[in-house]
Write an enzyme that holds these catalytic residues in place. Sequence first.
Site, PDB file in Angstrom:
ATOM      1  N   CYS A  28       0.818  -1.218   0.000  1.00  0.00           N
ATOM      2  CA  CYS A  28       0.000   0.000   0.000  1.00  0.00           C
ATOM      3  C   CYS A  28       0.847   1.261   0.000  1.00  0.00           C
ATOM      4  O   CYS A  28       0.323   2.364  -0.174  1.00  0.00           O
ATOM      5  CB  CYS A  28      -0.892  -0.007   1.229  1.00  0.00           C
ATOM      6  SG  CYS A  28      -1.609  -1.614   1.551  1.00  0.00           S
ATOM      7  N   HIS A  66      -3.615   6.941   6.207  1.00  0.00           N
ATOM      8  CA  HIS A  66      -3.873   5.726   5.431  1.00  0.00           C
ATOM      9  C   HIS A  66      -5.323   5.302   5.700  1.00  0.00           C
ATOM     10  O   HIS A  66      -6.062   5.010   4.779  1.00  0.00           O
ATOM     11  CB  HIS A  66      -2.879   4.647   5.832  1.00  0.00           C
ATOM     12  CG  HIS A  66      -2.819   3.497   4.887  1.00  0.00           C
ATOM     13  ND1 HIS A  66      -2.782   3.659   3.530  1.00  0.00           N
ATOM     14  CD2 HIS A  66      -2.783   2.150   5.107  1.00  0.00           C
ATOM     15  CE1 HIS A  66      -2.729   2.471   2.941  1.00  0.00           C
ATOM     16  NE2 HIS A  66      -2.739   1.544   3.881  1.00  0.00           N
ATOM     17  N   HIS A 104      -9.799   1.097  -0.635  1.00  0.00           N
ATOM     18  CA  HIS A 104      -8.343   1.062  -0.524  1.00  0.00           C
ATOM     19  C   HIS A 104      -7.800   0.721  -1.911  1.00  0.00           C
ATOM     20  O   HIS A 104      -7.922  -0.416  -2.366  1.00  0.00           O
ATOM     21  CB  HIS A 104      -7.943   0.014   0.502  1.00  0.00           C
ATOM     22  CG  HIS A 104      -6.473   0.008   0.813  1.00  0.00           C
ATOM     23  ND1 HIS A 104      -5.518   0.544  -0.028  1.00  0.00           N
ATOM     24  CD2 HIS A 104      -5.800  -0.458   1.900  1.00  0.00           C
ATOM     25  CE1 HIS A 104      -4.330   0.394   0.504  1.00  0.00           C
ATOM     26  NE2 HIS A 104      -4.479  -0.200   1.684  1.00  0.00           N
TER      27      HIS A 104
END
Lengths: 240, 366
Positions: free
Chosen positions: B125, B258, B293
């Site tokens: 990520c 995040h 995400h």
Amino acid sequence: MNAFITGTGWVTAGGEGTGRNAAPFALSEGPLPGLAEKITFANQNFKRFGRMDRYCKLGLKAIAYALQDAGLDAWKEKRDIGVIVSTVLGCLATDFDYYNTVIPRDGLIADPNLFTYALSNSFIGYAAIIFGLTGTNFAINEKTGSGTSALVSAMDCISLGECDTILAGICDVECPPNFPMSEKPAPGSIFIVIEKTIERQIRPYGRLSVDKNGKLFFNESEIKDISMCVKQCLSIERKN
Amino acid sequence: MTALGNNLDTLWDRLLLGESGIKPVRRFPVIAYNSKIAACIEDLEPTGKISIIYEMLDRLFITMGPVPSDSFLITASTKAGIDNLERSARGLPADIRDCLFSHVSDHISIRFSLTSGNININTTCASSAIALSRGASLIELGRADSVLVCCFDLVAEYVFSGFCALQAMSPVPCMPFDRNRKGMNIGEGAAALLLMSPERAKREGRSSLGALVGWSVSNDAFNITAPDMDGHGLTLAIRKALQRSGIPEDAVSAICAHGTGTVYNDSMELTAFRKVFGNRKLPVFSVKGAIGHTMGAAGGIEAALCLKSLETGIIPPTAGFMEPDTGAEGLVSNEPVINECDYMLSTNSGFGGVNAAIILGKGIRS
């Protein structure tokens, strides 16, 4: 920018080991050795090693050898040491293995363990845990298996003060059969330890430098890939 | 490109309205999974044997301005054309080379006639935050004065099934920093950001949308899938990014977190923010409840949104957030917040214990 190479380790078809142990080295086609057995470094047993995918085992083992060669495998406190790997295929073989657990029952028996290895940087994460490495870390996909992207990036990190000690290397397992690639990378993993300064008793192999155009030099001779760099390290070691 | 629009302005407007693009998945069967939702781009469907990543990129580039042909290309993706691995594994026609990152990067190089080479950053990520960092490093070291960073990842059964198998997926649209959060939802997206040295931008008469002033990457050295709950790794990354930027902590006025909506990630982030910024009521937001995400693309999309936020002086709402988790009180909001600021922090953390922090500053219009 100059930095010292203080360690090198590898697992290739031509052999595995470290520079100071004068282990056989050749990044060439052929079966990779030693990925089935358990390994121990600095009295640490890699408990999960047997469960890992081959890509993860390969990279982790080469990192362990390189750190051992540099005398940096033992630790008490976590350390600001970075790791950068170049890989062509990454975990492509594991991707196939994992997806083959998804197909049979529309995902009901998808293997979570395999999924955790389905990233090019998984083995860096394991190396960080096992050896306490908290520095800059990432995986680069490059077109060839030269490793120059990792080496140059590692030198950049040192130049910019992001890390004083960093491992740079390559990692690729065998290309899946019948995969349409004109230039397949040789299977194997090689890592070198690069340090800005050396404050302990160890004889470096030599100096690595990078010019403004991204050309790499080992003791002022240009090197085209990491394999060439290791060969020159070994040549110096033999002379010593 | 996200589930909330094909360009930054549309995404921004819909974010401010509190919309979410997380919807039932129609691209592949989800009957066996505990979650059945994701943030897919509408009408992005496979045609023939070519990965849909190319269709996504082609749409992305429609609104992209001119890119100098001497730009170095850094892509960021965790799985490239993974849809074609799936098709291949199922015996369907597919160009399996789309799974190779270099294949996709070459496609982009050809699209913009780029001649200076390319690499892909593939670090979960944090991939695109790291790609931006490496681009900035190349410029700072004088090795390049123009770098195109292009990030992308798809919603594919491969990834969906994996996160479901790890029990990380939420059955309802994710709720970052909410005390009742149940996990994450994946999304797909792409972003392209052109980095230039100030001198090159000035020479070409380009407006600066913002400045990347600080960056750092760290590792928790703790666990392969779970973050270190004391936030040590992320704290380290933020502190180093601040050090590189040369700006004091109190110059940072907001954080694009995040904020995946998983119990562990969000809690760890709040701990790290407290360690660095103390008890300051610094606005924190996450876009994961709106666009999911987006994995390897997350940091790039979020950097673009930070630039928009710096430009407009508005902090976007955190979609899905209703009841603050402990430590999120007064920081996270489900309403837009007026917040004129000069610098924003953006963070990403991922599998393998990796953390990335970048600091973005306001741009200068030419």
